[in-house]
Write a protein that holds these residues in place. Structure first.
Motif, PDB file in Angstrom:
ATOM      1  N   LYS A  15      -8.603  -1.369   2.694  1.00 19.90           N
ATOM      2  CA  LYS A  15      -8.720  -2.008   1.379  1.00 19.90           C
ATOM      3  C   LYS A  15      -7.498  -2.849   1.049  1.00 19.90           C
ATOM      4  N   GLY A  16      -6.782  -3.250   2.044  1.00 20.25           N
ATOM      5  CA  GLY A  16      -5.591  -4.045   1.830  1.00 20.25           C
ATOM      6  C   GLY A  16      -4.651  -3.866   3.006  1.00 20.25           C
ATOM      7  N   PRO A  17      -3.482  -4.480   2.941  1.00 20.46           N
ATOM      8  CA  PRO A  17      -2.519  -4.359   4.038  1.00 20.46           C
ATOM      9  C   PRO A  17      -2.126  -2.902   4.298  1.00 20.46           C
ATOM     10  N   VAL A  18      -1.978  -2.558   5.565  1.00 21.49           N
ATOM     11  CA  VAL A  18      -1.602  -1.202   5.955  1.00 21.49           C
ATOM     12  C   VAL A  18      -0.321  -0.775   5.246  1.00 21.49           C
ATOM     13  N   LYS A  40       0.917  -1.639   2.410  1.00 25.45           N
ATOM     14  CA  LYS A  40       0.701  -1.333   0.997  1.00 25.45           C
ATOM     15  C   LYS A  40       0.018   0.026   0.856  1.00 25.45           C
ATOM     16  N   CYS A  41      -0.955   0.308   1.721  1.00 25.01           N
ATOM     17  CA  CYS A  41      -1.655   1.597   1.673  1.00 25.01           C
ATOM     18  C   CYS A  41      -0.692   2.745   1.974  1.00 25.01           C
ATOM     19  N   ILE A  42       0.154   2.572   2.967  1.00 22.06           N
ATOM     20  CA  ILE A  42       1.124   3.621   3.317  1.00 22.06           C
ATOM     21  C   ILE A  42       2.141   3.785   2.192  1.00 22.06           C
ATOM     22  N   ALA A  43       2.535   2.680   1.560  1.00 22.79           N
ATOM     23  CA  ALA A  43       3.463   2.773   0.436  1.00 22.79           C
ATOM     24  C   ALA A  43       2.836   3.569  -0.711  1.00 22.79           C
ATOM     25  N   LYS A  44       1.544   3.367  -0.956  1.00 25.86           N
ATOM     26  CA  LYS A  44       0.866   4.140  -1.999  1.00 25.86           C
ATOM     27  C   LYS A  44       0.787   5.614  -1.606  1.00 25.86           C
ATOM     28  N   ALA A  45       0.513   5.879  -0.337  1.00 29.92           N
ATOM     29  CA  ALA A  45       0.482   7.263   0.143  1.00 29.92           C
ATOM     30  C   ALA A  45       1.847   7.908  -0.072  1.00 29.92           C
ATOM     31  N   CYS A  46       2.899   7.188   0.236  1.00 26.07           N
ATOM     32  CA  CYS A  46       4.251   7.712   0.047  1.00 26.07           C
ATOM     33  C   CYS A  46       4.546   7.940  -1.433  1.00 26.07           C
ATOM     34  N   TRP A  47       4.035   7.070  -2.304  1.00 29.73           N
ATOM     35  CA  TRP A  47       4.247   7.255  -3.737  1.00 29.73           C
ATOM     36  C   TRP A  47       3.655   8.587  -4.168  1.00 29.73           C
ATOM     37  N   TYR A  48       2.425   8.870  -3.745  1.00 30.11           N
ATOM     38  CA  TYR A  48       1.794  10.145  -4.102  1.00 30.11           C
ATOM     39  C   TYR A  48       2.482  11.326  -3.426  1.00 30.11           C
TER      40      TYR A  48
END
Length: 93
Positions: free
Chosen positions: A50-53, A55-63
């Motif tokens: 659903k977008g750049p890898v 960005k997705c990993i950064a969101k995972a790290c945020w959570y």
């Protein structure tokens, strides 16, 4: 410019409240920890869909970091990406 990872504008409900604040207030500490863990896993599993890898990993790290804040616990197995800040890494060194 908005920070799409740490404070996305579409999650701001009021000047001083984000959606995550309402979710946290509505859940028990255990439920909120599960919510954070589930979202971290979700973003990793669909990284790049659903977008750049990155960005997705950064969101995972945020959570993952939010989970660590509320539980002070590690997430998952040893082969996960280490999302700790340099300061957090230095604390255990």
């Amino acid at each position: 410019m908005t920070d799409e990872i740490n404070s996305p504008s579409h999650y701001m409900l009021f000047p001083d409240m984000e959606a995550i604040d309402v979710i946290k207030a509505a859940l028990t500490p255990e439920e909120f920890a599960g919510y954070c863990k589930g979202n971290a896993l979700k973003y990793r599993l669909r990284a790049g869909e659903k977008g750049p890898v990155e960005k997705c990993i950064a969101k995972a790290c945020w959570y993952q970091n939010k989970l660590r804040e509320v539980t002070r616990a590690d997430f998952g197995q040893q082969n996960t990406i280490d999302c700790r800040t340099p300061e957090e890494k230095a604390e255990i060194a």
